[in-house]
Design an enzyme around this catalytic site. Structure first.
Site, mmCIF file in Angstrom:
data_model
loop_
_atom_site.group_PDB
_atom_site.id
_atom_site.type_symbol
_atom_site.label_atom_id
_atom_site.label_comp_id
_atom_site.label_asym_id
_atom_site.label_seq_id
_atom_site.Cartn_x
_atom_site.Cartn_y
_atom_site.Cartn_z
ATOM 1 N NE ARG A 107 -7.299 4.136 6.059
ATOM 2 C CZ ARG A 107 -6.983 5.576 6.291
ATOM 3 N NH1 ARG A 107 -7.691 6.082 7.308
ATOM 4 N NH2 ARG A 107 -6.221 6.123 5.652
ATOM 5 C CG ASP A 122 3.326 1.504 9.637
ATOM 6 O OD1 ASP A 122 2.840 2.166 10.367
ATOM 7 O OD2 ASP A 122 3.375 1.558 8.365
ATOM 8 C CG ASP A 165 8.015 20.362 10.539
ATOM 9 O OD1 ASP A 165 7.102 19.100 10.523
ATOM 10 O OD2 ASP A 165 8.919 20.367 10.932
ATOM 11 C CG LEU A 166 10.502 17.455 8.471
ATOM 12 C CD1 LEU A 166 10.988 16.091 8.929
ATOM 13 C CD2 LEU A 166 11.785 18.178 8.640
ATOM 14 C CB ILE A 196 8.028 6.447 14.321
ATOM 15 C CG1 ILE A 196 9.073 5.463 14.028
ATOM 16 C CG2 ILE A 196 7.681 7.070 13.065
ATOM 17 C CD1 ILE A 196 10.424 5.973 13.786
ATOM 18 C CB CYS A 227 -4.706 10.741 11.989
ATOM 19 S SG CYS A 227 -3.138 9.852 12.156
ATOM 20 N NE ARG A 249 -0.435 12.202 7.961
ATOM 21 C CZ ARG A 249 -0.367 13.437 8.390
ATOM 22 N NH1 ARG A 249 -1.210 14.042 9.147
ATOM 23 N NH2 ARG A 249 0.894 14.039 8.085
ATOM 24 C CE LYS A 275 -1.704 1.281 4.201
ATOM 25 N NZ LYS A 275 -1.292 3.044 4.449
ATOM 26 C CG ASN A 276 2.195 2.716 3.599
ATOM 27 O OD1 ASN A 276 1.139 3.223 3.315
ATOM 28 N ND2 ASN A 276 2.573 2.477 4.753
ATOM 29 N NE ARG A 285 0.809 10.502 10.406
ATOM 30 C CZ ARG A 285 0.380 9.181 9.830
ATOM 31 N NH1 ARG A 285 -0.885 8.938 9.963
ATOM 32 N NH2 ARG A 285 0.998 9.001 8.683
ATOM 33 N N PRO A 286 2.875 16.523 11.714
ATOM 34 C CG PRO A 286 4.655 17.264 12.755
ATOM 35 C CD PRO A 286 3.889 16.273 12.937
#
Ligand code: EPZ
Length: 433
Positions: free
Chosen positions: A400, A308, A125-126, A330, A117, A93, A22-23, A122-123
């Site tokens: 999902r 995960d 900014d990067l 994480i 979430c 996301r 998925k990812n 979960r910003p």
């Protein structure tokens, strides 16, 4: 809304085939926005998250279709649209990964901020830092990231943050950099297999990227990228989940079609607690006997133990022979499964970003509530090991990220079914991914 009803206590046995990742599939599908001509993406799992991304690509001017064999064919026919709407992005996301391709090729993007979430704040900014470094003007307007970049110029970018590297942030910046002028050096990139797969896909479309698999990517911008046929890598988290399901039920499960090197931290962990593990490059087998030795496990960026698989590993350690410690590096708040596992008779205490797990002799079936994708997987495998009946509610989370999970688990001898439970009402927006 569907729930799973699981009659636990049966050892799983047999072989199960891993689906595509998925990812990997999600950012690669987003990256097809960069290409002239048709892309054929193979091995894309049949998941709700994939459907969401295809809907977003459709609104962004791409024609997409799924062939009968499962391949996804994409072609950009309209370069004008630049908006990824809140209504879609907020449901997943990972759809934020259209930002890089839009900035890269269309030089404009208006992408809804995904927000927090259930697994944490979960910003992004990067992602923003990287795009700004390339020359994009990035601002936040009414909940949207608005980026404009008449020119993108190669530069040096450091992509490290408080929690280390960023997976989708690396993808976004990379996807913008491949069409920038000149050389971009991106330091402290994530080197998860999914990031490597995306980078290799981009190279296949004509991008010039060196350092794939390391923490430094060197990108020499090109003017255009072309369509390509690509097969996504197998899903290491799905593979790991099935291996843990085999171990927790004290069964013997072989996962085929996976890349063993991608699950090496899990295999080492399983060996350490006393599970018998055999592996070949594309398949692994676990066989678990009576006890599990207790363990300290800490989630880390790849090749460390993946966040995960943290929830699923914790489910297993609930049945360990002593006190285990799980530390989440994480997502320090990714512990929604703790309370639900305790409802099944586990003895877990959370202290900050650590969970102390006192092993118990057995779990007992209960009604539990899935809160996010991997927490749901943990509850399912706990239910498979527990005595009696477990009902896992809100399994839309699991849809999902796990392709035909009921079919795959029942193929291993699990006694479980999907039941339509009309009484349950959907929760508010869920957007992990
Ligand atoms: C990806 O999320 C995965 N999602 C997640 O999988 C996975 O848990 C995560 O990587 C870590 O491996 C997809 O690939 C679609 P990050 P991502 O940016 O990219 C912080 C699943 O269950 N951070 O690598 O969003 C962040 O808060 C999902 O399939 C910043 O501080 O994760 C976190 O602490 C859930 N600023 C850490 O970095 C930023 O700009 C790593 O996050 C970005 C991230």
């Amino acid at each position: 809304m569907d729930k799973f009803v699981i009659e636990g206590g049966r050892p799983l046995r047999g072989e199960v085939r891993c689906s595509g990742s998925k990812n990997s599939a999600l950012p690669i599908l987003a990256a097809t926005l960069l290409c002239d001509g048709e892309c054929v993406i193979r091995g894309v799992p049949r998941l709700r998250d994939v459907d969401t991304l295809l809907a977003i690509l459709g609104e962004l001017g791409a024609e997409t279709r799924r062939e009968e064999n499962g391949d996804i064919v994409t072609r950009v026919v309209d370069l004008e649209p630049v908006t990824a709407r809140y209504e879609l992005v907020s449901t997943m996301r990972a759809s934020f990964c259209v930002l890089g391709p839009l900035v890269g090729r269309r030089r404009r993007a208006r992408v809804s901020l995904p927000g927090g979430c259930v697994i944490g704040i979960r910003p992004v900014d990067l992602h923003i830092r990287g795009l700004r470094a390339l020359g994009a003007d990035v601002r936040i307007d009414a909940g949207y990231i608005v980026a404009e970049a008449p020119r993108l110029r190669g530069t040096e970018i450091y992509l490290g943050g408080q929690f280390g590297s960023t997976v989708t942030g690396t993808g976004n910046v990379l996807m913008a950099a491949v069409l920038a002028e000149g050389r971009t050096v991106i330091d402290n990139v994530a080197c998860e297999p999914e990031v490597q797969d995306l980078a290799r896909f981009l190279v296949a479309t004509g991008a010039r990227i060196e350092g794939i698999g390391t923490h430094r990517l060197v990108v020499d911008g090109v003017k255009t990228l072309h369509g390509v046929e690509w097969t996504v890598i197998p899903d290491r988290i799905e593979a790991g989940t099935f291996l843990l399901a085999g171990a927790i039920t004290r069964g013997a499960v072989t996962v085929t079609g996976c890349l063993t090197e991608h699950v090496s931290s899990l295999l080492a962990t399983l060996r350490e607690i006393g599970v018998r593990v055999e592996s070949a490059p594309t398949q692994c087998r676990v066989e678990a006997g009576a006890g599990f030795r207790p363990l300290h496990v800490t989630t880390l960026p790849y090749p460390g133990f993946p966040t995960d698989l943290q929830a699923q590993m914790m489910a297993l350690l609930c049945l360990g022979d002593g006190i285990s410690v799980v530390t989440e590096r994480i997502y320090p708040d990714r512990f929604m499964h703790v309370a639900e596992l305790n409802r099944m008779g586990a003895d877990i205490r959370k202290e900050g970003s650590t969970a102390l797990i006192h092993g118990v002799d057995a779990l007992s079936g209960a009604k539990v509530m899935a809160s996010d994708l991997r927490a749901s997987a943990a509850l399912v495998i706990a239910g498979l090991a527990a005595g009696g009946e477990t009902e896992v509610q809100r399994v839309y989370h699991i849809d999902r990220g796990y392709d035909r999970i009921v079919e795959k688990l029942t193929g291993l001898g699990a006694c479980m079914e999907r039941v339509d439970d009309k009484k349950l009402v959907a929760s508010a927006t869920d957007s992990e991914g």
